[in-house]
Design an enzyme around this catalytic site. Structure first.
Site, PDB file in Angstrom:
ATOM      1  N   CYS A 103     -17.832  19.952  -3.477  1.00 37.80           N
ATOM      2  CA  CYS A 103     -18.743  21.276  -3.418  1.00 37.80           C
ATOM      3  C   CYS A 103     -20.096  20.652  -3.181  1.00 37.80           C
ATOM      4  CB  CYS A 103     -18.605  22.134  -4.111  1.00 37.80           C
ATOM      5  SG  CYS A 103     -19.701  23.523  -4.025  1.00 37.80           S
ATOM      6  N   CYS A 105     -24.573  25.500  -8.866  1.00 44.03           N
ATOM      7  CA  CYS A 105     -23.602  26.684  -8.988  1.00 44.03           C
ATOM      8  C   CYS A 105     -22.901  26.710 -10.485  1.00 44.03           C
ATOM      9  CB  CYS A 105     -22.592  26.655  -7.857  1.00 44.03           C
ATOM     10  SG  CYS A 105     -21.386  28.003  -7.852  1.00 44.03           S
ATOM     11  N   CYS A 128     -17.688  26.029 -10.743  1.00 47.97           N
ATOM     12  CA  CYS A 128     -16.685  25.028 -11.195  1.00 47.97           C
ATOM     13  C   CYS A 128     -17.558  23.718 -12.076  1.00 47.97           C
ATOM     14  CB  CYS A 128     -16.354  24.442  -9.778  1.00 47.97           C
ATOM     15  SG  CYS A 128     -15.501  25.497  -8.829  1.00 47.97           S
ATOM     16  N   CYS A 159     -17.143  27.747  -0.081  1.00 51.68           N
ATOM     17  CA  CYS A 159     -16.939  27.646  -1.456  1.00 51.68           C
ATOM     18  C   CYS A 159     -15.756  26.876  -1.583  1.00 51.68           C
ATOM     19  CB  CYS A 159     -16.545  29.088  -2.194  1.00 51.68           C
ATOM     20  SG  CYS A 159     -16.021  28.885  -4.025  1.00 51.68           S
ATOM     21  N   PHE A 165      -0.775  45.394 -21.826  1.00 52.89           N
ATOM     22  CA  PHE A 165      -1.492  44.804 -20.961  1.00 52.89           C
ATOM     23  C   PHE A 165      -1.041  44.748 -19.673  1.00 52.89           C
ATOM     24  CE2 PHE A 165      -2.341  43.272 -25.283  1.00 52.89           C
ATOM     25  CZ  PHE A 165      -4.010  43.785 -25.195  1.00 52.89           C
ATOM     26  N   ASN A 207       2.248  43.314 -12.326  1.00 52.33           N
ATOM     27  CA  ASN A 207       2.412  41.694 -12.088  1.00 52.33           C
ATOM     28  C   ASN A 207       3.442  41.442 -12.665  1.00 52.33           C
ATOM     29  OD1 ASN A 207       1.407  39.564 -10.691  1.00 52.33           O
ATOM     30  ND2 ASN A 207       1.179  38.757 -12.806  1.00 52.33           N
ATOM     31  N   ASP A 219      -4.095  53.108 -26.203  1.00 53.54           N
ATOM     32  CA  ASP A 219      -4.986  52.297 -26.969  1.00 53.54           C
ATOM     33  C   ASP A 219      -4.310  50.919 -27.556  1.00 53.54           C
ATOM     34  OD1 ASP A 219      -6.826  50.983 -28.518  1.00 53.54           O
ATOM     35  OD2 ASP A 219      -7.448  52.740 -29.693  1.00 53.54           O
ATOM     36  N   ASP A 254       0.100  40.133 -21.860  1.00 55.24           N
ATOM     37  CA  ASP A 254      -0.946  39.314 -21.254  1.00 55.24           C
ATOM     38  C   ASP A 254      -2.393  39.931 -21.267  1.00 55.24           C
ATOM     39  OD1 ASP A 254      -2.169  37.897 -18.911  1.00 55.24           O
ATOM     40  OD2 ASP A 254      -1.286  39.085 -17.393  1.00 55.24           O
ATOM     41  N   CYS A 307      -5.196  33.661 -21.292  1.00 52.94           N
ATOM     42  CA  CYS A 307      -6.247  33.049 -20.626  1.00 52.94           C
ATOM     43  C   CYS A 307      -7.264  32.314 -21.259  1.00 52.94           C
ATOM     44  CB  CYS A 307      -7.150  34.168 -19.630  1.00 52.94           C
ATOM     45  SG  CYS A 307      -7.648  35.504 -20.340  1.00 52.94           S
TER      46      CYS A 307
END
Length: 445
Positions: free
Chosen positions: A83, A89, A92, A171, A307, A312, A355, A375, A401
């Protein structure tokens, strides 16, 4: 092996010393680690095995930070960033590291974190789930900045550790059709009389086309809307305007909603601009398939999906007849998940708004739980895991994550009678230090 450090607040001292240092490893955020005067020195952009010239910029009691000035001896794993915006930026931060080395580092980071903070061995370390290293993002949010002096609006991403907008022409990790839109989109936005009212711009590649969502702080003129429709028709995209109340106005496309699907669209998930989706379509497919394989839900079992978002994992888990209860903290996504289940013909899935930091074991709709999937966002699911002992699912898949949150929550899960059977890296975000992961826990005995 990745290293992890918790910096304690201390008064920083700005230094101008120039040093030659040998980099020994990467930390979990992708910075190079060297040592000087008994302290750890963090160097962004440096790689293990390199000798580098640096300038100290910050010094605290136990560590220091340095600016990379020159690479005196480069690592064999160093590559030229693809890039042209890489050095400015903030999107990344690992493009200078070979992709195989990136994935090896992330996998090592994941296992080291779990072993260290959960005080357990990671069990079976599964093969990394990965796909394309470039042009993998099906969604991105671009920032705008209006210059009052030049009347020019810049379109791009935030600079690293800054609110400044780095104007971009392309990008390298965004889906190619979306990346190709950026120059013409930026030019068109600068033709609008109401460009000062523009906020962020969201680009999405869905299974049914490409979508451009413009956040506006006040209504645009009919002339500006006509320009946007002309752009939409020329580039075959659907353009929406989103106001401060998150209400969307379709300028074309007759109200069409973006969607993505599984199993040749037998399971289809519609979503709105405010809904969370995984940005890497191919890796998400592999991740969901692995979750279904690990849990192997039977037709007579009940699966709890915390979650759950727009469904998904919930919908694929219900495809073979299991009863699935999806729970989500955002009401709008609960409503969308219900619509998605109905459109996919799945009648053994139910979704509830709750909640997720509360004790769900007392909810009247919960009942028996045979298996479970969570998740959570980056903060993890520490509160949700406190009631795990009451639910007693036979198996639990944790999709994370944030490896630090996974490690912390793993300790809670293990203390409630579970063992860690499998863990694996999910390379959702190539060219960055960010990593997704999956872990399978099973109830002992």
């Amino acid at each position: 092996m990745a290293q992890f450090f918790k910096a304690k607040p201390n008064t920083s001292k700005q230094l101008s010393s120039k040093l030659s240092l040998k980099v020994t490893q990467l930390d979990h955020l992708g910075a190079g680690i060297a040592h000087h005067d008994g302290k750890i020195v963090f160097i962004n952009g440096a790689l293990p095995g390199e000798t580098v010239s640096v300038q100290l910029t910050e010094q605290k009691k136990k560590f220091a930070r340095a600016k990379l000035l020159k690479i005196d001896k480069a690592s064999a794993q160093r590559v030229s960033p693809l890039c042209p915006h890489f050095d400015k930026c903030g999107g990344c931060d690992l493009q200078h590291l070979d992709i195989d080395a990136q994935r090896k580092h992330k996998a090592s980071t994941l296992v080291d974190l779990v072993n260290k903070f959960a005080q357990t061995q990671a069990g079976e370390v599964c093969d990394t789930l990965s796909d394309n290293a470039w042009h993998y993002r099906r969604r991105a949010r671009l920032a705008t900045w209006f210059d009052k002096n030049t009347k020019h609006i810049s379109l791009g991403f935030r600079a690293s550790s800054s609110s400044d907008v780095v104007e971009i022409q392309s990008c390298a990790v965004l889906a190619e059709p979306l990346s190709a839109l950026i120059p013409d989109l930026a030019f068109m936005l600068n033709q609008l009389s109401g460009k000062k009212a523009l906020g962020h711009v969201e680009l999405t590649q869905a299974d049914n086309g490409n979508f451009v969502v413009l956040r506006v702080t006040k209504a645009l003129s009919d002339k500006d809307k006509a320009r946007l429709v002309e752009f939409a028709n020329k580039h075959q995209v659907i353009v929406l305007l989103q106001d401060d109340d998150a209400q969307c106005e379709h300028l074309n496309g007759a109200g069409e909603q973006p969607y993505y699907g599984f199993d040749d669209n037998q399971v289809k998930l519609n979503f709105s601009p405010g809904n969370f989706i995984q940005v890497n379509a191919q890796v998400n497919q592999a991740m969901v398939s692995q979750a279904v394989e690990w849990l192997s839900p039977k037709a007579d079992e009940r699966v709890l999906d915390l979650f759950c978002g727009i469904g998904n994992f919930s919908l694929p888990l219900a495809k073979d007849g299991a009863e699935v209860i999806g729970v989500e903290g955002v009401q709008a996504m609960v409503e969308q998940a219900r619509i998605n289940a109905k459109q996919s013909g799945l009648d053994k899935v139910s979704f509830y708004h709750a909640d997720l930091s509360a004790d769900l074991s007392k909810e009247p709709w919960l009942g028996k739980v045979d298996k479970m999937l969570i998740d959570p966002a980056r903060a993890g699911a520490y509160e949700s895991m406190q009631s795990l002992k009451k639910l007693k699912p036979k198996a639990l898949v944790y999709v994370s994550c944030n490896p630090a949150s996974l490690a912390r929550d793993s300790e809670v899960i293990l203390k409630q009678g579970y063992q860690l059977k499998k863990i694996g890296l999910v390379d959702m975000f190539p060219q960055t230090h960010h990593l997704e992961s999956m872990a399978l826990f099973e109830l002992k005995n």
